[in-house]
Design an enzyme around this catalytic site. Structure first.
Site, PDB file in Angstrom:
ATOM      1  N   TYR A 228      18.457  52.378  76.124  1.00  0.00           N
ATOM      2  CA  TYR A 228      18.939  52.415  77.643  1.00  0.00           C
ATOM      3  C   TYR A 228      18.941  50.862  78.048  1.00  0.00           C
ATOM      4  O   TYR A 228      19.955  50.815  78.640  1.00  0.00           O
ATOM      5  CB  TYR A 228      17.947  53.087  78.383  1.00  0.00           C
ATOM      6  CG  TYR A 228      17.962  53.122  79.882  1.00  0.00           C
ATOM      7  CD1 TYR A 228      19.090  53.397  80.542  1.00  0.00           C
ATOM      8  CD2 TYR A 228      16.736  52.568  80.437  1.00  0.00           C
ATOM      9  CE1 TYR A 228      19.185  53.272  81.964  1.00  0.00           C
ATOM     10  CE2 TYR A 228      16.779  52.584  81.879  1.00  0.00           C
ATOM     11  CZ  TYR A 228      18.007  52.920  82.730  1.00  0.00           C
ATOM     12  OH  TYR A 228      18.154  52.483  83.928  1.00  0.00           O
ATOM     13  N   LYS A 232      22.661  49.118  79.103  1.00  0.00           N
ATOM     14  CA  LYS A 232      22.910  48.626  80.549  1.00  0.00           C
ATOM     15  C   LYS A 232      23.029  47.048  80.658  1.00  0.00           C
ATOM     16  O   LYS A 232      23.601  46.642  81.457  1.00  0.00           O
ATOM     17  CB  LYS A 232      21.453  48.950  81.396  1.00  0.00           C
ATOM     18  CG  LYS A 232      21.022  50.640  81.595  1.00  0.00           C
ATOM     19  CD  LYS A 232      22.279  51.174  82.486  1.00  0.00           C
ATOM     20  CE  LYS A 232      22.202  50.997  83.869  1.00  0.00           C
ATOM     21  NZ  LYS A 232      23.279  51.601  84.672  1.00  0.00           N
TER      22      LYS A 232
END
Length: 480
Positions: A228, A232
């Site tokens: 994640y 990002k």
């Protein structure tokens, strides 16, 4: 020429503006759309990008997954039967996909939007820590570039707000600044991060199992703890590198929690990082808390994050620069981990959760495990040793207990996997600098109602009151 510290009126900015919202069905996006409909009915148009099989399905998703939520009860009370007319005039549901060129928008609608859109807000993300690498790369890294490319085509677009996460910092400790990550930068000094290579890697890799093996491995190879935050961070790199002259705002929220005040206190959906602890404890399933009680957990209510997005749009539109805002509480109103077991015990002893059989679940004070070695000892005593005993008994009974042994084994593996994923945040020692965010707070127009309307100063939060009277009751109502 206006200065950066000049006061801005968010309501004036929103007047007659057309805004494209990417990821419109998400938690933050819902609160963003509700806020605009409630306080800025003079907005010209909200284009809401939703992924669906066709336009009709996208419109149905808007009615069911957005307007159908309890979140919109205040808006419904305010406008009554006029809400239908308001949304038909102000809202255009767009069937599209962040992973596609031109966002997969139908040509005729894309042509209209290119001439109309003034601001683009990207709230689309997959937040699973262990998401398949190809999926996370497509949504979190390459998706923002597709949004930026579309924004560049929009003739009147003066601002692109990309919502990232404060935890792109990985496991850094100390004061973490509001500074960008540049293309190819890594957290551990390893060289060779090439996003084009990462894209080619997932295109060339065949088989779901191989892709899943790559997800955490690729992140840890360059210093990030999970897929994640790694994807990002690469998404930030992409839009920072390719933005040209478009004004770019990177919003980096910390752990987002239920609404503090608007449209009403305690709205939430889904289980976030710290919420899984409250849910497990309240249901009587969690008997221990793993984490350093003196470490700080940085949390920020969702309505404050949305308010910061709205103010940043008004403040930075047309500035033709990149700016980063940390939205967190660790610097101005730090919250220690010790608070979580305290408030959970306080709430659930006075208001125990009632299970499906109608019986109240009584909780006890939770056992604190303040280090990974203490956790492994706890698991050995309470689970691993009993599992071995159960396995022996199963052999004696000619594998009569096979299903029980497998279920027990699966639960232990799941617990170990979850701890491995969340451990970096249970022992996190960073503090997020919010100098830019503090300046943004001071830019909110001090006259009239806007200071009260667009609040996002974490100093106004009393953590005991918030968790006991707002957040946990919200979890019980909307998540349990």
């Amino acid at each position: 020429m206006s200065t950066e510290m000049e006061a801005v009126s968010v309501l004036q900015y929103l007047d007659n503006k057309s805004i494209l919202v990417i990821g419109a069905a998400g938690f933050l996006a819902n609160i963003f759309v509700e806020k605009i409909l409630r306080v800025a009915p003079n907005v010209k148009k909200l284009y809401l990008l939703l992924r669906a099989s066709n336009e009709k399905s996208a419109t149905q998703r808007f009615k069911d997954e957005i307007l159908g939520k309890d979140l919109y009860k205040v808006v419904k009370e305010k406008y009554g039967p006029n809400l239908t007319q308001l949304t038909s005039e102000k809202v255009t549901v767009v069937n599209g996909d962040i992973c596609l060129a031109d966002l997969g928008i139908q040509d005729s609608l894309a042509h209209e939007m290119i001439h109309q859109v003034d601001a683009i807000i990207n709230l689309a993300a997959t937040t699973k820590f262990d998401e398949r690498y190809d999926v996370a790369l497509g949504i979190n890294t390459l998706g923002p570039l597709n949004v930026l490319d579309f924004a560049k085509k929009c003739e009147n677009a003066k601002i692109f707000v990309h919502v990232s996460t404060a935890y792109v910092s990985g496991e850094k400790s100390g004061l973490i600044m509001e500074t960008p990550y540049r293309m190819g930068e890594t957290l551990n000094g390893t060289t060779g991060l090439d996003i084009n290579h990462e894209r080619k890697l997932v295109q060339d890799v065949y088989g779901e199992m191989i892709i899943n093996l790559h997800n955490i491995y690729r992140a840890k190879m360059y210093g990030w703890p999970n897929t994640y935050v790694f994807t990002k961070a690469m998404g930030e790199m992409m839009v920072g590198e390719k933005r040209d002259n478009i004004s770019l705002v990177l919003i980096r929220p910390s752990i987002i929690t239920s609404t503090f005040k608007e449209p009403f206190p305690g709205w939430t959906e889904g289980i976030r990082t710290i919420d899984s602890l409250a849910v497990g404890y309240g249901k009587g399933r969690l008997t221990c808390f793993l984490g350093d009680l003196n470490a700080i957990s940085d949390v920020m209510p969702a309505d404050m994050v949305v308010n910061s997005i709205l103010v940043s749009m008004a403040a930075q539109a047309g500035k033709q620069k990149e700016i980063i805002y940390h939205l967190g509480s660790s610097q101005k109103n730090p919250l220690k981990n010790e608070k979580f077991p305290e408030v959970a015990y306080q709430y659930f002893t006075t208001k125990p959760w009632t299970n499906k059989d109608g019986k109240p679940v009584h909780v006890r004070k939770i056992e604190i495990l303040s280090s990974m070695p203490s956790f492994h000892r706890y698991m050995a005593i309470h689970y691993s040793i009993p599992l071995k005993g159960l396995a022996v008994l199963n052999m004696v009974l000619c594998k009569l207990l096979d299903k029980s042994v497998k279920d027990f084994h699966r639960k232990i593996n799941l617990a170990l996997r979850l701890v491995d994923l969340y451990q970096p945040y249970l022992f996190f020692y960073g503090v997020f600098d919010d100098s830019n965010t503090e300046k943004l707070q001071r830019m909110v127009l001090k006259t009239g109602i806007e200071t009260e309307m667009f609040y996002f100063d974490p100093k106004i939060i009393n953590w005991d009151d918030y968790f006991v009277k707002t957040h946990i009751p919200g979890l019980v109502k909307y998540v349990f």
